[in-house]
Design a protein around this motif. Structure first.
Motif, PDB file in Angstrom:
ATOM      1  N   ASP A 212       1.207  -1.013  -0.348  1.00 35.05           N
ATOM      2  CA  ASP A 212       0.153   0.049   0.191  1.00 35.05           C
ATOM      3  C   ASP A 212       1.037   1.350   0.189  1.00 35.05           C
ATOM      4  O   ASP A 212       1.131   1.886   1.281  1.00 35.05           O
ATOM      5  CB  ASP A 212      -1.241  -0.302   1.139  1.00 35.05           C
ATOM      6  N   VAL A 213       0.733   1.871  -1.260  1.00 35.11           N
ATOM      7  CA  VAL A 213       2.160   2.609  -1.382  1.00 35.11           C
ATOM      8  C   VAL A 213       1.060   4.504  -0.357  1.00 35.11           C
ATOM      9  O   VAL A 213      -0.058   4.354  -0.932  1.00 35.11           O
ATOM     10  CB  VAL A 213       2.317   2.703  -2.689  1.00 35.11           C
ATOM     11  N   PRO A 214       1.592   5.363  -0.232  1.00 34.65           N
ATOM     12  CA  PRO A 214       1.258   6.820   0.264  1.00 34.65           C
ATOM     13  C   PRO A 214       0.633   7.367  -0.938  1.00 34.65           C
ATOM     14  O   PRO A 214       0.900   7.690  -2.433  1.00 34.65           O
ATOM     15  CB  PRO A 214       2.129   7.161   1.474  1.00 34.65           C
ATOM     16  N   GLY A 215      -0.747   8.203  -0.882  1.00 29.82           N
ATOM     17  CA  GLY A 215      -1.556   8.175  -1.654  1.00 29.82           C
ATOM     18  C   GLY A 215      -0.840   9.753  -2.223  1.00 29.82           C
ATOM     19  O   GLY A 215       0.357  10.163  -2.473  1.00 29.82           O
ATOM     20  N   LEU A 216      -0.797   9.502  -3.523  1.00 31.86           N
ATOM     21  CA  LEU A 216      -0.453  10.551  -4.631  1.00 31.86           C
ATOM     22  C   LEU A 216      -1.286  11.414  -5.458  1.00 31.86           C
ATOM     23  O   LEU A 216      -2.706  11.171  -5.086  1.00 31.86           O
ATOM     24  CB  LEU A 216       0.135   9.643  -5.993  1.00 31.86           C
TER      25      LEU A 216
END
Length: 479
Positions: A212-216
Motif C-alpha cells: 500500500d503506497v502512500p497517496g499520490l
C-alpha cells in the motif's frame, strides 16, 4: 517520532591493517638468532547483508557512522597480530546501495545477499617475512594499510508483487487490511498512510505480497505531497492496481480523472510502462458509489482495463479481486527470465599491461598511478632509510624507473605516486639499481653469517694486521 526511513546516507570506515613488527630473536648463547617479527592482522570489513527481519533503515538514520575494528600489530617470535572483527550491517530486502554521484554499487535482493561496503586494510609484513637469502636481517617492517572509508547512500525499494496506488483516502489501506493480515492505520482524512504497508495474501496455491503506497496527488513526481518519497516502492512491483474512490466528496474529482492523473505521474516518474494494470472501483457499499461504478465501468473496460468492484467495509468483491491478482502475479513471475547459475568470468591481464601508468601533468609533475606502487607507498615507513630503499628496489623491479625515463623524466624532476589528495612527492634521482648503492649491503648483517673455519679466521686476522702495519709505515706525520 519517525519510525520508518527508506533513504539514508551511511558513512562507513573499514578497519586499518596492523603494522608488521621488526624484531630479532634472542636467547641464551644466541643473542642474534635472526629476524622474527610477525605480520600485522587484517582490518575488519564493513559488510551489508539482507535480513528479512529488518524492514526500515531507521537505525542508520540515527547512527550513520559505522566503523570496523583495526587489526593488531605483529609481535616478536613470529606472532601474527589479531585480525580486526568484521562489521555486519543488516539491511531490508530491496536495499539499493549508491555512491555519492548516484551510481548504483549494489542491488540487494534476497535473504543473505551481501555487499562489502568497506574493505579492510591489509596487515603489514614483519621483518621475519621480509628476510631472504640476500636480505638476511631486515631492520624494518611494512606498515598496515588503512581501511577503505567512503560514504554510501542506502535506498529501500519495497519488494512486493502488487502495488496499490491512488489518491489519498481512496481506500488502499482498508483493502490491504482485509486482503491480508496487515494492520495499517486507517482514518477518514488525507495522508493517513505515511509509510508503505506490506501484506501477504494467499489465493489458492499462490502466495503473493501486496504493498500500500502512500497517496499520490498531482505533481507527485516533482516532489509534491508524499509521492516522490515513495514512488520508488512501486518500481519492483509486478502489478499496479489503481484504487479509485467512487464515493469522493470533492466536487472537482471523479474516478476517471483520478486514474488519468495517477497514470500521468507514473509516466513522468518513468520505468513503469510495462507493468500490467488492474482497476478497483472501491466503496461500492455506498449507494452513490455503486451508481458511479456502474456508469464509468464501460468506459474503463473500453480502454482495456480489467475492472473489479469492491468494498472493504462490506467485504464484497474481495475474493474475485484476490484470485485475479494471484493470476496476474503468476503470469508475471513466469514471464521473468530464468536466472542462470553464477558464472565466474576470468579476464587475463593484457600482455602489455605493466600494472601502472606514468603521466606528465601540466604542472611538470610525473604522476605514477597503479594498485601496486600506491599500496607499496602506503606500507612504507619513510622514517626508516632501509624501508625507503626497499621501496625503491620494488619500484625499480616493477619498471617504474624505466617508464619514467621513457616518459622524458630527468634528474630533479618531480614525481608523485598516488592520487592528488594523497600522494607522495619527491625529486627523482635516477640510479642503476634504485636505492641499493645508497645504503650499501642493506638488510645484511655479518654477525648472522655462518661461522668461518679457524684457519680462515686466523688468515683474515693476519691479513688485517698486515694492512694496518702497512698503513702505519706509510704514514708521514710531517707530510
Amino acid at each position: 517520532m519517525t519510525t520508518f526511513v527508506d533513504r539514508v546516507e551511511l558513512h562507513v570506515a573499514a578497519g586499518n591493517g596492523g603494522h608488521g613488527c621488526a624484531s630479532v630473536h634472542r636467547e641464551k648463547f644466541k643473542p642474534l638468532g635472526g629476524p622474527d617479527g610477525g605480520n600485522g592482522g587484517r582490518g575488519g570489513d564493513v559488510t551489508l547483508i539482507v535480513d528479512q527481519a529488518v524492514t526500515t533503515l531507521l537505525d542508520y538514520h540515527h547512527h550513520p557512522h559505522r566503523k570496523a575494528t583495526n587489526g593488531q600489530p605483529g609481535a616478536g617470535d613470529n606472532r601474527t597480530g589479531k585480525e580486526g572483527q568484521d562489521l555486519v550491517l543488516p539491511v531490508p530486502d530491496g536495499t539499493v546501495v549508491l555512491d555519492g554521484a548516484g551510481n548504483v554499487l549494489a542491488d540487494l535482493v534476497g535473504q543473505g545477499t551481501m555487499f562489502i561496503a568497506g574493505q579492510g586494510g591489509r596487515g603489514g609484513l614483519g621483518n621475519g617475512a621480509l628476510a631472504s637469502a640476500r636480505r638476511k636481517a631486515p631492520g624494518f617492517a611494512l606498515l598496515g594499510e588503512p581501511g577503505e572509508a567512503r560514504d554510501v547512500v542506502l535506498e529501500l525499494k519495497t519488494v512486493a508483487d502488487v502495488a496499490l496506488v491512488g489518491y489519498p483516502s481512496a481506500g488502499k489501506s482498508s483493502l490491504i487490511s482485509v486482503l491480508s493480515a496487515a494492520k495499517p492505520k486507517i482514518a477518514d482524512y488525507p495522508f493517513t498512510t505515511l509509510v508503505p504497508n506490506l501484506g501477504v495474501v494467499t489465493a489458492g496455491s499462490t502466495v503473493y505480497t501486496i504493498a500500500d503506497v502512500p497517496g499520490l496527488i498531482p505533481g507527485a513526481s516533482q516532489g509534491k505531497g508524499l509521492g516522490l518519497e515513495f514512488l520508488r516502492h512501486v518500481e519492483r512491483c509486478s502489478v499496479l492496481v489503481h484504487v479509485l474512490d467512487t464515493a469522493t466528496l470533492e466536487s472537482d474529482r471523479d474516478p476517471v480523472s483520478d486514474l488519468d492523473m495517477i497514470e500521468e505521474e507514473l509516466k513522468l516518474y518513468g520505468g513503469l510502462e510495462d507493468r500490467p494494470r488492474i482497476v478497483v472501483l472501491n466503496k461500492i457499499d455506498i449507494p452513490d458509489g455503486q451508481d458511479l461504478a456502474d456508469m464509468i465501468r464501460p468506459e474503463l473496460e473500453a480502454r482495456g482495463y480489467r475492472v473489479f468492484e469492491a468494498s472493504a467495509v462490506a467485504r464484497t468483491g474481495l475474493k474475485e479481486l484476490s484470485f485475479a491478482l494471484a493470476g496476474v502475479t503468476a503470469e508475471a513471475r513466469a514471464a521473468k527470465p530464468v536466472e542462470e547459475a553464477t558464472r565466474i568470468v576470468i579476464r587475463p591481464k593484457a600482455v602489455d599491461d605493466a600494472g601502472f601508468t606514468v603521466v606528465l601533468e601540466d604542472d611538470g609533475i610525473y604522476r605514477v598511478r597503479g594498485e601496486k606502487p600506491e599500496r607499496w607507498v602506503r606500507q612504507t615507513d619513510f622514517n626508516n632509510d632501509e624501508a625507503v630503499g626497499y621501496l625503491a628496489d620494488r619500484l625499480n623491479r616493477l619498471g617504474v624507473e624505466d617508464q619514467l625515463r621513457k616518459a622524458g623524466a630527468r634528474a630533479g624532476d618531480g614525481v608523485a605516486i598516488g592520487a592528488e589528495d594523497n600522494a607522495v612527492v619527491f625529486d627523482w634521482e635516477p640510479t642503476v639499481t634504485a636505492g641499493a648503492e645508497m645504503l650499501g649491503r642493506r638488510g645484511e648483517d655479518h654477525r648472522l653469517e655462518e661461522p668461518r673455519p679457524a684457519a680462515q679466521r686466523r688468515r683474515d686476522r693476519e691479513t688485517e694486521r698486515d694492512d694496518v702495519s702497512k698503513e702505519y709505515q706509510e704514514f708521514d706525520p710531517f707530510a
